[in-house]
Each structure stands twice: as structure tokens, then as C-alpha cells.
Design a protein around this motif. Structure first.
Motif, PDB file in Angstrom:
ATOM      1  N   MET A   1       0.823  -1.211   0.000  1.00 28.93           N
ATOM      2  CA  MET A   1       0.000   0.000   0.000  1.00 28.93           C
ATOM      3  C   MET A   1       0.857   1.261   0.000  1.00 28.93           C
ATOM      4  O   MET A   1       0.468   2.292  -0.534  1.00 28.93           O
ATOM      5  N   LEU A   2       2.031   1.160   0.597  1.00 31.33           N
ATOM      6  CA  LEU A   2       2.886   2.337   0.774  1.00 31.33           C
ATOM      7  C   LEU A   2       3.742   2.630  -0.453  1.00 31.33           C
ATOM      8  O   LEU A   2       4.183   3.754  -0.651  1.00 31.33           O
ATOM      9  N   HIS A   3       3.976   1.629  -1.272  1.00 31.21           N
ATOM     10  CA  HIS A   3       4.939   1.737  -2.381  1.00 31.21           C
ATOM     11  C   HIS A   3       6.309   2.157  -1.859  1.00 31.21           C
ATOM     12  O   HIS A   3       6.974   3.010  -2.438  1.00 31.21           O
TER      13      HIS A   3
ATOM     14  N   PRO B   1      16.230  11.645   5.703  1.00 32.94           N
ATOM     15  CA  PRO B   1      17.440  11.486   4.895  1.00 32.94           C
ATOM     16  C   PRO B   1      17.359  10.299   3.937  1.00 32.94           C
ATOM     17  O   PRO B   1      18.129  10.217   2.994  1.00 32.94           O
ATOM     18  N   LYS B   2      16.449   9.387   4.202  1.00 34.67           N
ATOM     19  CA  LYS B   2      16.333   8.218   3.338  1.00 34.67           C
ATOM     20  C   LYS B   2      15.164   8.351   2.367  1.00 34.67           C
ATOM     21  O   LYS B   2      14.873   7.426   1.610  1.00 34.67           O
ATOM     22  N   GLY B   3      14.478   9.452   2.419  1.00 30.71           N
ATOM     23  CA  GLY B   3      13.342   9.628   1.512  1.00 30.71           C
ATOM     24  C   GLY B   3      12.218   8.643   1.773  1.00 30.71           C
ATOM     25  O   GLY B   3      11.465   8.281   0.876  1.00 30.71           O
ATOM     26  N   PHE B   4      12.114   8.191   3.025  1.00 25.61           N
ATOM     27  CA  PHE B   4      11.069   7.226   3.359  1.00 25.61           C
ATOM     28  C   PHE B   4       9.732   7.953   3.544  1.00 25.61           C
ATOM     29  O   PHE B   4       9.679   9.081   4.027  1.00 25.61           O
ATOM     30  N   GLU B   5       8.644   7.271   3.151  1.00 28.95           N
ATOM     31  CA  GLU B   5       7.305   7.874   3.240  1.00 28.95           C
ATOM     32  C   GLU B   5       6.776   7.772   4.664  1.00 28.95           C
ATOM     33  O   GLU B   5       5.912   6.957   4.964  1.00 28.95           O
TER      34      GLU B   5
ATOM     35  N   VAL C   1      -1.435   4.733   5.585  1.00 24.95           N
ATOM     36  CA  VAL C   1      -1.629   3.302   5.319  1.00 24.95           C
ATOM     37  C   VAL C   1      -2.134   2.589   6.572  1.00 24.95           C
ATOM     38  O   VAL C   1      -3.090   1.798   6.507  1.00 24.95           O
ATOM     39  N   LEU C   2      -1.531   2.894   7.716  1.00 28.12           N
ATOM     40  CA  LEU C   2      -1.923   2.212   8.946  1.00 28.12           C
ATOM     41  C   LEU C   2      -3.334   2.610   9.375  1.00 28.12           C
ATOM     42  O   LEU C   2      -4.113   1.777   9.851  1.00 28.12           O
TER      43      LEU C   2
END
Lengths: 292, 182, 660
Positions: B20-22, B83-87, B94-95
Motif C-alpha cells: 500500500m505504501l509503495h 534522509p532516506k526519503g522514506f514515506e 496506510v496504517l
């Protein structure tokens, strides 16, 4: 350029002042916009919070109607609406599977060809500084104005693609154009908590209070915003915040279009500034007195 | 707290979230910058970086019942500075969606859940938000009838609260969207 | 008549597990020209090599084929064994049945079949091998070192002490590099300039070192042993030999306070005529012409000239190009720091008291802008609370670089420690993600900083810094306690990530050496050839290869030096003989070969008659530059170029062997 206008629900309700002033200003600038026929709510934060498909499909319907009516650009003055429209546009443009799913449901094609602008982008890029400058009849010299950007105009930068996310300057540039002094302060992009405005008023008042007291401390006479949700928190809840923290704020909060309108020589009534909860009479008198 | 990891459950949950998060949970290296900048961290039961780690460990129940996922205001400060470009903001959406689909009622943040539902119901029936109706229904559902009531007279006086709302005329098209995706 | 011996190696079970070595040996024996085929468990072992030598001797072999591992591994081993029996080393061929067969296939039958094919090809090749002599290239026994930081200086000193002349080129007005900017060094807290200045003086006084400061290498051509180097000596506007370094000129310069000092990283100003720091080597000032009134205002100001005792200031001196010939080069171009202003949320550049780690070194340094008294840039007050933030730019693929800069954990601990020593009662906080303290005494140093100096470590990153009156508010997280943390500090020091020196990619292109995607020079082999570049004769040292600390930089400088001294210990340099050769009779001089040669190895040669008249122009191969890649062979229309050891008839025979 054919320009579509997506007002969104707030501009037809609690933030009607934004629409009134926006239409007046565009009239002065001689720019024509056309409301997207039969537009619907973008789903705001509720849709993306609990239903991703809806958060794309609801804005997509508006985008598809605009595209199919031959528009190339949409102006979405509400920062939350422009954020949702831009995000849907981004997802539809980069995910073919999603686009098919959504357009099948809408029963309308959409090629993600549309450009979406927030109010500041529109004023700076499409209207242009020179054009705005040429209409200024009542310079707001001596007025100290703090621009509050909040979250949705600049974040996330990979989708908004607008201004510097940590140190935005676009609204300050507009403020400077009017002759007013832009006040710098560190809370420019801190969140007011809009999404939970009704459901978590205490949290929202804590966040909004921090912003307002910080602006006050930096000596501003006036706050400008380009988002009806920010406006609701900063203006409508200001009295309550003052009570909660037992410290007066007394900062009028107006829309950027109202500030421009004042500098264009329009009257506060034409711009519906009297529609705000925090009384702006004192600063308005100063502005009007100076121009006489 | 102690967690006994069931590898199959863990994988299922991680894969559901990642699809769901891609995005990949393993990208996060727990630097904590998200939690450092979160404006509502002070109200949360788990910090955002803890939510990411707990999700990766498959701790479905505490994650989906957390206050954090509902308190997140989607301001995107976390994702912007990651810094990691995480969503990071994305994982909260999503949760929340998973929790909603599972019908999990938050013990502490029920009002936020109700607000989102009432809001979407309002869109479903009108196509647009009719603010007075939205607030009224929300107050009824949360039994918080008198909160913010003192604001109302002045708002009405200022013309901020309209007594009737606009409707989308092709309301069927809105109904279809909800039929397809709700 | 060919007399070929075949040796099939088992490599334990590495080959024998997948290839039927017995069958392979039986089949090999049947190939025409093969006099004997044997198999053995480990051909590279002493008994294995001896069996090869014995057969050459006893069976009077004309060629040897080994079915074994990659020639990269043991070609040399077997060639040397063959040479001992009087066989030319190029009569030894290897069919690679390990990397190309057993390690990549599973089906034993088909693997054996493929191994047989490879073996047959090599037998046909070896039948047509000719003796090849290695090429000897003359060596110019002088070395060039690019970069006068600690690793370049170390390389220069070691080479020079080995009796070889060194040319050391440094871009800045003084040698010393980054290390001379540092205050004390971890973990021993040696004063950097105290251990550095003696080395700098040694460099300047060494009879074998020719020092060019304020100079840049502009062009390099040639090849190992024979490089031609053009050095651009930027004008200092000062006659160096006459200058005494007395300082009268810079004290007289009216342009004081006009230019930010590069050496003090904008924390102080310098004059237009200046030395970067008091212990500069050489202690000769340079005129920054962009800032100098004389050059900006049409020659009016001559204040420095007026006060100069030896009258060594000369405004007319121009840049100069110097040409030097060297046999080897060390590239030690060093590093820069990332641009902190990428982090809008930290306000570097906006808030004066948010500074970089290197700036803090200057504040600590006795020769720095505050003479070692820690004062914050905004108001000159001594800070009581400092927040240090690690990994600014490092380990950040979004805005910075994904790698770890290696030195920041240690220098941050050092900063916090020195601050606590200098300002009693002060407090430091360090935000970190992981602590990497893997050197000798490093972990103990960190623990000491925490336990004895009371520095508080918080595990997490900082999200935002902003000014609140005269304090900086730091909004961070401590993930161990699961808390958001806000600290009001007087100053913030960012541990900024390390990147290659600006322009080092241009240097790499000029030298023809490879570099990675960040711009760090890459080693010939990351483990086994760490001092060599991808190009013969060019060696690497220091941070130009990647983040490293001072001891590692010194070691790498010494390593490059020892490689060069080893190279120069021979009278000539030997190059493998498998290079291109031109048939000058059939060459028509079209020079398509020259166009495709990536190593600039082909030049034009005039063939003259007895009277000295040019009768034709043909291609000529420079053995020092040719790598035997074969591009020219494909480009040649008249089939006049062949690569020795890979002649057309050999290749055709190999292919034909597969059809049988």
C-alpha cells in the motif's frame, strides 16, 4: 491560457472572504477564471487518512472535468485543495494501473495533462510581479506583515515542487511588492494542526498558539495566509487561544489576496475583511490614513 | 513490552503495508529525524520512528491501536526531512486505512475516526462539504454538543456559517465513486 | 612439429566436483599434437609445478596447456615454472575451467563438454604461439606529487628520502592541507600544527624536493616511466627568492577586513597581499589580484611595495608554465566539506552561531581568529552550551551522500572534550545515529569524553534549529528514551560530510585514472592494490580516495612512495609483450587505428629512403602506452596490425577447433 478555478468547499463557506477578495483582485488584474462545472469536494485530509482510492478519485473527478473541458491549468486557492489536487495528479501521472482504475470508475478519461497552481504560484508565475506592481495604488509602507505558509503549500517538496520547503519566500515577496515589510520568524512552516481542528482542539490550540505567539514576538502587525484551514485556526480560534494561555495576541489574520487588494486601493469591505473574527480595524485605519 | 515474533505474521503485515505504501520499511535506519520534527509527537504513545520499527517487526496490534497513527496531522515535516526519503507520513495513512478496514475502534482517538467518517459521509451525500451539517453530525456522534459552541453566534454573524449547502448536481457520479472505492 | 603437454587441475572439488577431470584428461590426450595429458589435485602446488617442469624437460615440450582457474590467478606461476625449463613464457596457455565452467554450471556432463571445448581451443592456440619478448620501457626517475596535504607531504618525503627527486605541486599558497587547519588531533590530542610544522619545514628544506606552491598541474601526457607534466605557476606578484617573510607588506595593505580568510573558513578577514597563516611554508605572501587595489584601481596603490625592504614585490610577474618530466605520479588531492546550506532546517548561513566542524577547529586553534578562545561568531561571547550534530550530509542519500564520512564521530567527541576543557562548567550535547570508533584508542576516547568530561550523547537526529533571542533552539530526538528533545544552546556545530576536493574529477580525467560516482579516485584493486590507480605509474594517497583519518592518510602516502621507490629500483620497466605490432610494409597510413586507440598509443612514423625523403607515413605503436586491447586490429582495413599472442591465425584456429 484557459484557466480553471477550483474553489473548494471552504471558499464557499467559512472562508468566503478568500473567494470574495480573490475575485476582486483578479478583476483588477483583468484575469478571467472559470469555475470547474459541477465540481466536488477534494476529500481533504479525511480521504487520504482512511481511504487512499477516494483520496485520488475525488480530486480526479475535478481534474478530469477540467481537462475534458479544454482547460490546461487549474487554480486551487485553498492550500489543502491544491495539495490534494497536486498529489492526485502526481499519482495519476506516475501510476498507470491506478489511473485506469480511477478513470474506469469516473467513466471519464484523464491524461494527467493539467497543471495545478496554488494561490502564490499563480500570482508569482502566471500573473507576474511586474503586473502586480503596476496595479499598486496604495503602498502599505510601514506595515509589518508575517507570512504564514504552514505545511501544505510546500510539503512534500517532491510533489508540491514549489518554493524552498524549509525557508519559503514566495509570500514574503508578494508582501514586499505591496510596500509592506516582510517579517521573518522561525515558525513559518510549522503546522497549525488543521486536520484535527474539530477533533483535537486542545492539540490544535497548542500548535496554533506557538505560531501566533512567535509571530507576535517578532513584531508583526498582521499575518497573511494562503490557506483557509490555517486561517480558521489562526483567526477563528485566536480568542480561545488567548484565553487558554492568558496572554493577548490581537493579530489580525488576512488572506494574501486581501493584502494585495488593499494595496490595489480596494476597500476593506470590498475584500470582506470584516468577515474575520479578529478585528482588524486598527491596522486598517493606519493603512487608510496613510493613503489619504 | 515484549514481542514474540511470528515470522509468517510479520511478513504478511510488512508486505501488506509495503504494497500500500509503495516503499520499503527496511529503508528506515532509525535516525529519529521524523520524531525530532513531529509537531504532535508530545501527544503520541509511540514516536513515528518507533511505529516504523514496530511495523517492521510485525507488531500489528499495538501499531493499529496506537494513538500515534490518528494523532498524525499529515504535515509531512517527517517525509520532507527524512534522509532516506522514506514515506513517513505515508505510512500513517496506510496504517489508518488498515485499522479502518479492520474496524478497529481507537480507545483514545475515537473522535478523530468519527470526524473522518462523518466528513466522507457528508461528501458522499452532497458531493461537497456542508459545514453546518458536518459539525452538527460530528457533535451528535461524539456527544460533544457544546464544544466550540461559543464560536457559533459570531461565526453566523460574520457570515461564516451558511444555513444551506451546495450540492453536486451529478450526485450519481459521486455515489458511484463511493460505491467503487468505499 | 608441436609437442604439447596438457595438465588438468582438480582444484580440489572446485573443478573436479563439476567437471569429469578424468574424462577430460583422456580426451585431451587424443588431440593431435598432444604428447601427454595428466590430471592433478592442485596444479599450483609445488608438486604440481614440478610435474609441469618435469614433463617439459622429459618430453621436450614446445607448449603447455593448463585446464585450471582463471589466468588472473596463476598464469604467472606456470609461466615462471616454464621459464625455468627454458620455455618462452608465452608458450603457456590456460583454459579457464573454474570461473568459466565449474563455478557457473551444474550439469556435470555438459560442463565437461564445455571444458573440453575450451581446452581444445587453447591447444590450437598454443600450437601457433610464437616466442614473445617483454618490452622494456625506460624510466625517468623523478616523481610528481599532486597535493601538499599530509598524505602528499608524506609521499614526497618518503620518495625524496629514498634518493629520488620529487616535484610537489600545491594549489594553495602554503603546504599543510587540511591537517594544518586542525587544532588538536584525536585520540592523542597532539597539537596538529606542532606535529605538522616540522614536517612542512622538512619538505621545504629537503634537497630532493622541488616545491611549487600556488600552482596547479595543467596537463599530463605520456605513460609510466615517461610522463610529461605542465605545471601552471600562478603569479604571487612576489619575487620568492628575495622575500624574507617579514610581514611589512601585509601589515601595510589597506585592504584589511575586505576578504574573508579561506584558511579560517570565513571566520576572519585577510588582506589582499597575504599569507594564509603565520607558519605558512613557504613564508612568502601572494597578492590576491581580485582583491588588490593596485589591480582594481589602475596601479595607484603601491603601499606594499613602498614598505618592502628587499623590494621583492613585482606587480608585473605573470603566470608561468613549467614543464617537467617524471616517471611516476602520486595523486593526493584531498577533500572538501559538503555545503551545509543544503540543510535549510539547520539555518547554516542564516544563523551565525551555526558553524561547521572545521570552523570550530579554527575557533579552538591558538593560531585561529580568536587565538584559541572559544567565542561565538555572532557576538563574541563564550558559549556555555554547545550542541553538536553528527552525520550532516553523510549517510543522507536524499540531500547529501549515502556513505559514512568516517572521521566525524571522532572529531565531534574531540570537539566536545576540548570545549569542556576550555570552558569550565560548560555543557555539550552530541546528537548521533551510530558511533563509529574503530581505530586504536578510539572507543576509549569516546567513553572518556562521555564518562569523564560529562558530554551528553543523544541517539537521534535534529529536525530543526531556530533562533530565539540570543539562544539557538535545537529540536531533536532521542530514540533510546523515545523522546522529542528541545535544547537551548549558545552555538551549534555541524559535523559536515566529506566530499572529494572540488575539481578532482578534472584531475582524474587529465591523469586518465578512474573515479567513483562521488569523485573519489578508485584503486586498481580495492583490497590488494590500494595504492595504485587504474593507470600504470599513477598512485593514490589520502582523502582523494575516500574518507580516512590522519594515520591512514600518512600510511597511504608512504604506501604510494614505496611503490614508486620499488618501480624506480629497476633500471627499466617491463611491460607484457602482448601488445600491438604494425606491419609497416602493408600499412597504408590511413590512421583509423589512431582514432580508435583509447590509450593514445599510436603515432605517425615517417619511412624515409636513403636520401632522407619521406616515402610513406605509417602507424607506430608506443609499447609503453599500448595495453593490447585490440581495438586497432578491428579498425585496420589493410590487416596490418596484430596483437602479439592473439594473432588472427590463432583466433581462427581456435574457432575451427570447435567445429571438429
Amino acid at each position: 491560457m484557459k484557466l480553471a478555478y477550483y474553489p473548494g468547499c471552504s471558499l464557499k463557506g467559512t472562508s468566503f472572504e478568500y473567494e470574495v477578495s480573490l475575485l476582486k483582485v483578479l478583476e483588477v488584474l483583468n484575469i478571467e477564471i472559470k469555475e470547474i462545472p459541477d465540481w466536488n469536494c477534494c476529500g481533504a485530509s479525511a480521504a487520504h487518512s482512511i481511504n487512499h482510492n477516494l483520496s485520488v478519485a475525488l480530486p480526479a473527478r475535478n481534474l478530469a472535468i477540467a481537462e475534458n473541458n479544454g482547460f490546461e491549468n487549474v487554480l486551487a486557492p485553498c492550500a489543502a485543495c491544491s495539495s490534494r489536487l497536486k498529489t492526485a495528479n502526481y499519482e495519476l501521472g506516475s501510476d498507470d494501473v491506478l489511473r485506469k482504475k480511477i478513470t474506469d470508475s469516473l467513466d471519464m478519461p484523464y491524461n494527467a495533462s493539467l497543471g495545478v497552481s496554488n494561490m502564490l504560484e499563480f500570482l508569482l508565475n502566471a500573473v507576474g510581479k511586474e503586473n502586480i506592481k503596476s496595479h499598486i495604488k496604495r503602498p502599505l509602507n510601514g506595515i509589518k506583515v508575517a507570512s504564514y505558509y504552514g505545511c501544505l503549500l510546500v510539503r512534500p517538496p517532491k510533489i508540491m515542487k514549489f518554493d524552498d520547503p524549509e525557508n519559503p519566500v514566495s509570500m514574503d515577496e508578494l508582501v514586499s511588492l505591496t510596500g509592506a515589510t516582510a517579517v521573518d520568524y522561525p515558525y513559518k512552516t510549522d503546522c497549525c494542526g488543521a486536520i484535527n481542528s474539530l477533533s483535537k482542539p486542545d492539540v490544535v490550540m497548542a500548535l496554533t498558539g506557538k505560531v501566533l505567539y512567535n509571530i507576535k514576538e517578532h513584531g508583526a502587525d498582521l499575518v497573511v495566509v494562503a490557506c483557509p484551514l490555517c486561517h480558521s485556526n489562526l483567526d477563528v480560534r485566536q480568542r480561545e487561544i488567548e484565553r487558554k494561555y492568558s496572554e493577548r495576541i490581537g493579530l489580525p489574520v488576512i488572506f494574501i489576496t486581501e493584502l494585495l487588494g488593499l494595496s490595489f486601493g480596494l476597500s476593506p469591505e470590498e475584500l470582506a475583511i470584516d468577515g474575520h473574527m479578529v478585528n482588524a480595524d486598527k491596522i486598517l485605519q493606519k493603512i487608510l490614513a496613510a493613503s489619504r | 513490552m515484549k514481542t514474540i515474533i511470528n515470522e509468517q505474521d510479520r511478513r504478511n503485515f510488512v508486505s501488506q503495508v509495503e504494497t500500500m505504501l509503495h516503499d520499503k520499511l527496511a529503508k528506515c535506519y532509525q535516525c529519529g529525524k521524523c520524531s525530532a520534527g513531529c509537531p504532535v509527537n508530545f501527544e503520541m504513545d509511540y514516536t513515528p520512528n518507533q511505529i516504523i520499527k514496530m511495523t517492521e517487526l510485525g507488531m500489528q496490534d499495538p501499531v493499529l491501536n496506537s494513538k500515534t497513527i490518528w494523532l498524525c496531522v499529515s504535515c509531512n515535516t517527517c517525509s520532507t526531512r527524512c534522509p532516506k526519503g522514506f514515506e513517513v507520513a505515508g505510512i500513517m495513512d496506510v496504517l489508518r486505512e488498515i485499522a479502518t478496514r479492520k474496524g478497529i475502534e481507537s480507545k483514545t482517538e475515537k473522535e478523530i475516526q468519527v470526524f473522518h467518517k462523518v466528513f466522507l459521509d457528508n461528501v458522499k451525500s452532497n458531493g461537497r462539504i456542508f459545514e453546518l451539517e458536518l459539525v452538527g453530525k460530528y457533535r451528535l456522534k461524539t456527544k460533544r454538543l457544546f464544544r466550540d459552541m461559543f464560536l457559533a453566534p459570531k461565526m453566523i454573524e460574520k457570515g461564516k456559517l451558511r444555513m444551506s449547502g451546495d450540492k453536486v448536481s451529478a450526485i450519481n457520479s459521486i455515489a458511484k465513486i463511493f460505491r467503487d472505492f468505499e | 612439429m608441436s609437442r604439447i603437454g596438457v595438465f588438468v587441475c582438480w582444484c580440489g572439488s572446485n573443478i573436479a566436483g563439476t567437471v569429469d577431470v578424468k574424462k577430460l584428461t583422456e580426451e585431451a590426450a587424443k588431440i593431435p599434437g598432444v604428447v601427454e595429458a595428466v590430471d592433478y589435485k592442485y596444479m599450483c602446488s609445488d608438486p604440481g609445478q614440478n610435474s609441469l617442469r618435469n614433463m617439459i624437460r622429459e618430453k621436450n615440450l614446445t607448449g603447455v596447456v593448463l585446464a585450471a582457474c582463471s589466468p588472473h590467478m596463476h598464469e604467472n606461476t606456470f609461466r615462471k615454472a616454464a621459464v625455468k625449463e627454458g620455455l618462452n613464457p608465452y608458450f603457456v596457455e590456460i583454459a579457464n575451467i573454474r570461473e568459466q565452467v565449474s563455478w557457473v554450471h551444474e550439469d556435470k556432463e555438459r560442463a565437461t563438454y564445455k571444458a573440453m571445448d575450451l581446452l581444445k581451443m587453447m591447444v590450437e592456440k598454443v600450437k601457433r604461439d610464437r616466442a614473445i619478448e617483454d618490452v622494456r620501457v625506460p624510466l625517468t626517475k623523478r616523481a610528481l606529487v599532486i597535493g601538499g596535504g599530509i598524505s602528499g607531504m608524506q609521499a614526497a618525503l618518503d620518495i625524496a628520502s629514498g634518493g629520488v627527486e620529487v616535484i610537489l605541486v600545491e594549489k594553495e599558497p602554503s603546504i599543510g592541507g587540511r591537517m594544518i587547519q586542525l587544532d588538536e588531533t584525536f585520540p592523542t590530542l597532539d597539537c596538529s600544527s606542532c606535529i605538522m610544522t616540522p614536517k612542512m619545514v622538512e619538505v621545504s628544506q629537503h634537497p630532493n624536493i622541488k616545491l611549487y606552491t600556488y600552482s596547479e598541474v595543467e596537463n599530463v601526457s605520456g605513460y609510466i616511466g615517461n610522463f610529461n607534466v605542465k605545471i601552471k605557476k600562478m603569479t604571487k606578484s612576489v619575487v620568492e627568492k628575495d622575500c624574507t617573510g617579514c610581514g611589512d607588506c601585509w601589515n601595510a595593505c589597506p585592504m584589511h577586513k575586505n576578504v574573508k580568510s579561506e584558511f579560517n573558513i570565513n571566520l576572519s578577514e585577510r588582506t589582499a597581499i597575504y599569507v594564509p597563516f603565520p607558519q605558512a611554508v613557504p613564508l612568502v605572501p601572494v597578492i590576491d589580484r581580485a582583491a588588490c587595489l593596485h589591480f582594481k584601481k589602475g596601479g595607484k596603490c603601491v603601499k606594499c611595495y613602498e614598505v618592502c625592504g628587499p623590494k621583492c614585490i613585482d606587480f608585473t610577474i605573470q603566470d608561468e608554465i613549467i614543464e617537467e618530466k617524471v616517471g611516476a605520479i602520486v595523486a593526493a588531492t584531498g577533500f572538501d566539506l559538503m555545503d551545509n546550506s543544503l540543510y535549510g532546517e539547520y539555518g547554516y548561513g542564516k544563523y551565525k552561531d551555526v558553524i561547521s566542524g572545521l570552523q570550530f577547529e579554527r575557533l579552538l586553534s591558538a593560531s585561529g581568529p580568536t587565538e584559541g578562545v572559544i567565542k561565538r561568531p555572532s557576538d563574541g561571547k563564550t558559549p556555555q552550551t554547545i550542541v553538536f550534530i553528527q552525520c550532516v550530509g553523510s549517510r543522507d542519500p536524499e540531500k547529501g551522500v549515502p556513505y559514512c564520512s568516517k572521521v566525524c564521530c571522532m572529531y565531534t567527541a574531540k570537539h566536545a572534550k576540548l570545549f569542556s576543557h576550555k570552558v569550565h562548567g560548560s555543557q555539550s550535547y552530541v546528537f548521533y545515529i551510530d558511533i563509529r570508533a574503530t581505530g586504536k584508542g578510539y572507543e576509549e576516547f569516546i567513553r572518556d569524553t562521555i564518562e569523564k568530561d560529562g558530554v551528553v550523547y543523544l541517539r537521534g537526529r535534529v529536525s530543526k534549529i531556530y533562533q530565539d533571542r540570543d539562544k539557538l533552539i535545537i529540536r531533536g530526538a532521542d530514540t533510546l528514551s523515545g523522546n522529542q528533545v528541545e535544547i537551548a544552546a549558545d552555538m551549534v556545530v555541524l559535523a559536515t560530510g566529506v566530499i572529494p576536493k572540488k575539481g578532482s574529477d578534472k584531475i582524474a580525467q587529465m591523469l586518465g585514472i578512474s573515479y567513483d560516482k562521488y569523485g573519489f579516485f578508485t584503486e586498481s584493486h580495492p583490497k590488494l592494490r590500494p595504492a595504485e590507480s587504474s593507470t600504470a605509474g599513477i598512485y593514490l594517497a589520502g582523502m582523494a580516495q575516500g574518507p580516512r583519518d590522519i594515520p591512514e592518510s600518512v600510511v597511504s602516502g608512504s604506501a604510494a612512495a614505496s611503490k614508486i621507490l620499488g618501480l624506480f629500483s629497476k633500471s627499466e620497466y617491463e611491460v607484457e609483450g602482448t601488445i600491438a605490432g604494425v606491419n609497416k610494409t602493408t600499412c597504408v597510413g590511413c590512421f583509423y587505428c589512431q582514432r580508435v586507440c583509447a590509450y593514445s598509443a599510436i603515432s605517425k612514423e615517417e619511412i624515409k629512403d636513403r636520401n632522407g625523403n619521406v616515402i610513406k607515413v605509417v602507424a607506430n605503436v608506443n609499447p609503453g602506452l599500448c595495453t593490447g586491447c585490440g581495438a586497432c586490429v578491428n579498425a585496420c582495413f589493410s590487416k596490418s596490425i596484430d596483437v602479439k599472442g592473439y594473432m588472427d591465425d590463432q583466433i581462427y584456429a581456435e574457432i575451427r577447433s570447435l567445429a571438429i
